[in-house]
Design an enzyme around this catalytic site. Structure first.
Site, mmCIF file in Angstrom:
data_model
loop_
_atom_site.group_PDB
_atom_site.id
_atom_site.type_symbol
_atom_site.label_atom_id
_atom_site.label_comp_id
_atom_site.label_asym_id
_atom_site.label_seq_id
_atom_site.Cartn_x
_atom_site.Cartn_y
_atom_site.Cartn_z
ATOM 1 N N SER A 62 0.816 -1.214 0.000
ATOM 2 C CA SER A 62 0.000 0.000 0.000
ATOM 3 C C SER A 62 0.853 1.268 0.000
ATOM 4 O O SER A 62 1.995 1.267 0.463
ATOM 5 C CB SER A 62 -0.917 0.019 1.227
HETATM 6 N N1 SAH Z 1 -0.643 -5.164 3.949
HETATM 7 C C1 SAH Z 1 0.104 -5.446 2.736
HETATM 8 C C2 SAH Z 1 -0.607 -5.041 1.471
HETATM 9 C C3 SAH Z 1 -1.625 -6.008 1.190
HETATM 10 S S1 SAH Z 1 -2.227 -6.160 -0.455
HETATM 11 C C4 SAH Z 1 1.467 -4.832 2.773
HETATM 12 O O1 SAH Z 1 1.802 -4.118 3.729
HETATM 13 O O2 SAH Z 1 2.241 -5.092 1.852
HETATM 14 C C5 SAH Z 1 -3.563 -7.225 -0.030
HETATM 15 C C6 SAH Z 1 -3.166 -8.626 0.303
HETATM 16 O O3 SAH Z 1 -4.344 -9.298 0.724
HETATM 17 C C7 SAH Z 1 -2.627 -9.428 -0.867
HETATM 18 O O4 SAH Z 1 -1.380 -9.949 -0.536
HETATM 19 C C8 SAH Z 1 -3.663 -10.521 -1.066
HETATM 20 O O5 SAH Z 1 -3.118 -11.753 -1.498
HETATM 21 C C9 SAH Z 1 -4.261 -10.633 0.303
HETATM 22 N N2 SAH Z 1 -5.596 -11.222 0.402
HETATM 23 C C10 SAH Z 1 -6.661 -11.064 -0.445
HETATM 24 N N3 SAH Z 1 -7.711 -11.769 0.016
HETATM 25 C C11 SAH Z 1 -7.317 -12.380 1.159
HETATM 26 C C12 SAH Z 1 -7.956 -13.238 2.107
HETATM 27 N N4 SAH Z 1 -9.220 -13.638 1.981
HETATM 28 N N5 SAH Z 1 -7.238 -13.674 3.164
HETATM 29 C C13 SAH Z 1 -5.939 -13.305 3.324
HETATM 30 N N6 SAH Z 1 -5.291 -12.489 2.474
HETATM 31 C C14 SAH Z 1 -5.970 -12.029 1.402
#
Ligand code: SAH
Length: 217
Positions: A62
């Site tokens: 993000s």
């Molecule tokens: N917090 C992260 C950014 C996350 S991007 C950082 O600091 O880099 C969103 C993430 O959510 C992705 O890696 C994606 O694979 C994950 N995601 C999407 N749906 C999900 C779910 N149901 N359970 C766990 N992770 C999920």
């Protein structure tokens, strides 16, 4: 040699403090955590830019400002047990690990979880546990959580997350369409759940049982 520290200083001053985030603990932590270690190889130089960046598997780390807004909204004192859904690169988890007591983070993509674990270990951030799974159902084993942060966009607030939120507790989650969400802040206190929206944001979709079940590719 790149002066990472001064890149971080500009990031915090120009992108975060200048836009109104004044929580010193959040600002200090973002000054400390080496964001360039969480982006893909070859992208280190862009790590402190005012935007999200790809981390592989069609996912993103993000934007720094968004990390700051979400973290500030959690009002962490250092004592909390926090659940994060969407570990991604592990950057947000690293920020949380320095501001809370214990962090549990769920990621659905194994390769990302593996890399995030490695990065956090390298930095000596040992109070973060990462599991591979569907975070829309939370992580029951360690519930309740004083704070829950979802870092992917959801069509609605998954009920398991409200259930796994402690009282008092704060849940922060982007809710809306796949293209655009509102950052929703949900507070539970004395059995009453109140919520308000903090503004627009754009996250990758939360995929899973209580998120977007089928993704149009
Ligand atoms: N917090 C992260 C950014 C996350 S991007 C950082 O600091 O880099 C969103 C993430 O959510 C992705 O890696 C994606 O694979 C994950 N995601 C999407 N749906 C999900 C779910 N149901 N359970 C766990 N992770 C999920």
């Amino acid at each position: 040699m790149t002066d990472w520290e001064s890149l971080r200083r500009s990031m915090v001053d120009l992108q975060i403090a200048a836009r109104g985030i004044s929580d010193m603990r959040v600002l200090d932590t973002m000054l400390e955590v080496p964001r360039h270690l969480f982006v893909g190889r070859g992208m280190e130089a862009s790590a402190y830019g005012d935007h999200a960046l790809p981390i592989g598997e069609e996912q993103t780390i993000s934007q720094p400002y968004m990390v700051a807004i979400m973290t500030a909204a959690l009002h962490l004192t250092g004592e909390e047990k926090v659940l994060e859904i969407g570990t991604g690169s592990g950057y947000q988890a690293a920020i949380l690990s320095k501001l809370a007591d214990r962090v549990f983070s769920v990621e659905r993509i194994e390769s990302l979880a593996k890399r995030a674990r490695h990065t956090l270990e390298t930095l000596g951030l040992l109070n973060v546990s990462i599991v591979v799974g569907d975070g829309t159902i939370g992580w029951k084993e360690f519930a309740p959580y004083d704070r829950i942060l979802v870092t992917a966009g959801s069509p609605a607030v998954p009920t398991s997350l409200i259930e796994q939120l402690a009282d008092p507790g704060i849940l922060v989650i982007p809710v809306g369409s796949m293209a655009m969400q509102q950052l929703r802040i949900i507070e539970k206190r004395d059995g009453v759940v109140k919520e308000h929206d903090e503004g627009g944001c754009t996250f990758v979709p939360l995929l899973g049982k209580d998120g977007w079940e089928h993704r149009a590719r």
